[in-house]
Write a protein that holds these residues in place. Structure first.
Motif, PDB file in Angstrom:
ATOM      1  N   UNK A  94      23.488  19.896  38.483  1.00 24.01           N
ATOM      2  CA  UNK A  94      23.751  19.846  40.109  1.00 24.01           C
ATOM      3  C   UNK A  94      22.634  19.389  40.636  1.00 24.01           C
ATOM      4  N   UNK A  95      22.879  18.638  41.836  1.00 30.50           N
ATOM      5  CA  UNK A  95      21.898  17.843  42.656  1.00 30.50           C
ATOM      6  C   UNK A  95      20.758  18.649  42.927  1.00 30.50           C
ATOM      7  N   UNK A  96      19.474  18.388  42.866  1.00 37.29           N
ATOM      8  CA  UNK A  96      18.398  19.323  43.399  1.00 37.29           C
ATOM      9  C   UNK A  96      18.562  19.914  44.863  1.00 37.29           C
ATOM     10  N   UNK A  97      18.518  21.306  44.884  1.00 35.46           N
ATOM     11  CA  UNK A  97      18.726  22.135  45.914  1.00 35.46           C
ATOM     12  C   UNK A  97      17.990  23.523  45.561  1.00 35.46           C
ATOM     13  N   UNK A  98      17.270  24.180  46.134  1.00 36.59           N
ATOM     14  CA  UNK A  98      16.576  25.193  45.630  1.00 36.59           C
ATOM     15  C   UNK A  98      17.072  26.714  46.024  1.00 36.59           C
ATOM     16  N   UNK A 130      13.056  22.029  43.238  1.00 37.87           N
ATOM     17  CA  UNK A 130      12.387  20.790  42.838  1.00 37.87           C
ATOM     18  C   UNK A 130      12.956  20.109  41.759  1.00 37.87           C
ATOM     19  N   UNK A 131      14.127  20.506  41.371  1.00 33.17           N
ATOM     20  CA  UNK A 131      14.636  19.652  40.214  1.00 33.17           C
ATOM     21  C   UNK A 131      16.289  20.043  40.394  1.00 33.17           C
ATOM     22  N   UNK A 132      16.778  18.984  39.554  1.00 29.68           N
ATOM     23  CA  UNK A 132      18.167  19.292  39.020  1.00 29.68           C
ATOM     24  C   UNK A 132      18.679  20.539  38.488  1.00 29.68           C
ATOM     25  N   UNK A 133      19.861  21.430  38.714  1.00 26.84           N
ATOM     26  CA  UNK A 133      20.073  22.575  37.915  1.00 26.84           C
ATOM     27  C   UNK A 133      21.061  22.131  36.861  1.00 26.84           C
ATOM     28  N   UNK A 134      20.839  22.444  35.631  1.00 32.43           N
ATOM     29  CA  UNK A 134      21.542  22.241  34.288  1.00 32.43           C
ATOM     30  C   UNK A 134      22.386  23.485  34.057  1.00 32.43           C
ATOM     31  N   UNK A 135      23.538  23.526  34.063  1.00 31.53           N
ATOM     32  CA  UNK A 135      24.500  24.647  33.281  1.00 31.53           C
ATOM     33  C   UNK A 135      25.188  24.082  32.008  1.00 31.53           C
ATOM     34  N   UNK A 136      24.845  24.875  31.194  1.00 34.31           N
ATOM     35  CA  UNK A 136      25.699  24.536  29.649  1.00 34.31           C
ATOM     36  C   UNK A 136      25.842  25.355  28.791  1.00 34.31           C
ATOM     37  N   UNK A 137      26.772  25.460  28.167  1.00 34.09           N
ATOM     38  CA  UNK A 137      27.013  26.350  27.022  1.00 34.09           C
ATOM     39  C   UNK A 137      27.721  25.462  25.670  1.00 34.09           C
ATOM     40  N   UNK A 138      27.388  26.026  24.526  1.00 33.29           N
ATOM     41  CA  UNK A 138      28.114  25.591  23.373  1.00 33.29           C
ATOM     42  C   UNK A 138      28.369  26.748  22.675  1.00 33.29           C
ATOM     43  N   UNK A 139      29.606  26.920  22.001  1.00 32.16           N
ATOM     44  CA  UNK A 139      29.992  28.017  21.120  1.00 32.16           C
ATOM     45  C   UNK A 139      31.140  27.600  20.424  1.00 32.16           C
ATOM     46  N   UNK A 140      31.582  28.543  19.575  1.00 35.71           N
ATOM     47  CA  UNK A 140      32.711  28.047  18.647  1.00 35.71           C
ATOM     48  C   UNK A 140      33.818  28.968  19.321  1.00 35.71           C
ATOM     49  N   UNK A 141      35.222  28.307  19.210  1.00 33.86           N
ATOM     50  CA  UNK A 141      36.087  28.900  19.631  1.00 33.86           C
ATOM     51  C   UNK A 141      37.562  28.520  18.915  1.00 33.86           C
ATOM     52  N   UNK A 142      38.345  29.426  18.738  1.00 38.77           N
ATOM     53  CA  UNK A 142      39.510  29.454  17.941  1.00 38.77           C
ATOM     54  C   UNK A 142      40.558  29.022  18.932  1.00 38.77           C
ATOM     55  N   UNK A 143      41.237  27.665  18.701  1.00 41.51           N
ATOM     56  CA  UNK A 143      42.060  26.999  19.666  1.00 41.51           C
ATOM     57  C   UNK A 143      43.485  26.687  18.979  1.00 41.51           C
ATOM     58  N   UNK A 144      44.425  26.667  19.906  1.00 36.73           N
ATOM     59  CA  UNK A 144      45.821  26.936  19.358  1.00 36.73           C
ATOM     60  C   UNK A 144      46.450  25.617  20.109  1.00 36.73           C
ATOM     61  N   UNK A 145      47.221  24.717  19.177  1.00 36.92           N
ATOM     62  CA  UNK A 145      47.729  23.550  19.629  1.00 36.92           C
ATOM     63  C   UNK A 145      48.665  23.933  20.996  1.00 36.92           C
ATOM     64  N   UNK A 146      48.576  22.913  21.742  1.00 31.86           N
ATOM     65  CA  UNK A 146      49.485  23.227  22.960  1.00 31.86           C
ATOM     66  C   UNK A 146      48.643  23.775  24.341  1.00 31.86           C
TER      67      UNK A 146
END
Length: 180
Positions: A94-98, A130-146
């Motif tokens: 996200x663009x810098x905004x405090x 004073x800086x961009x805000x980074x939001x992130x997540x990495x995880x494992x997930x069981x996914x189903x076709x479709x």
């Protein structure tokens, strides 16, 4: 849709043929060396109205080995074609905004609406001064076709704020890890 190769076995005393050896070793190894995976990202900024959940569209993809994303039809979606366990990452800068908070919400089968389907994962972060805000997540997930996944961004700084663009800046990645 990628087909997960079936394992092959040999019977005691069975003659080993090239076809059987390829089915037993080469085909599964080839699949594991290039499993179903996708990286989709936004190459244009996404303006976010304050306190409104906005669907994030992805118009670029450096790789997609299982036709999980289209840059023209439903470009906000990652659609699973091969069931299994996936490593999932989503991220946005996200663009810098405090002022206020930033949020990314990954939804399952939402049909493009922020209240549709089910929330899979939500990440919130206070704005970084004073800086961009980074939001992130990495995880494992069981996914189903479709099933399909979409990302929604939200912020409450009091005015419109941009979600930045670029590879590894705002996007989603899915990588098949194995059968679930």
């Amino acid at each position: 849709m990628a087909t997960v190769p079936a394992t092959q076995s040999f019977l005691a005393g069975e003659k080993v043929t090239a076809a059987k050896l390829i089915a037993a070793a080469k085909t599964p190894i080839d699949f594991l060396m290039n499993p179903p995976r996708v990286n989709a990202y936004s190459s244009a900024v996404t303006p976010l109205t304050t306190s409104v959940s906005t669907l994030v569209s992805f118009d670029s993809e450096p790789w997609d080995t299982d036709s999980m994303h289209s840059t023209t039809t439903n470009p906000s979606r990652i659609t699973i074609n091969t069931s299994g366990q996936f490593l999932v990452s989503f991220y946005g800068r996200f663009v810098s905004n405090s002022t206020g908070y930033r949020q990314l919400n990954l939804r399952l089968n939402s049909g493009g609406t922020s209240g549709g389907g089910n929330t899979v994962s939500t990440v919130n972060s206070a704005a970084v001064n004073g800086s961009s805000t980074v939001v992130a997540r990495t995880f494992e997930l069981t996914c189903v076709a479709g099933d399909h996944y979409e990302l929604f961004a939200w912020q409450n700084c009091g005015s419109t704020l941009n979600l930045e663009s670029g590879q590894r800046v705002t996007g989603m990645e899915f990588r098949w890890l194995g059968n679930s």
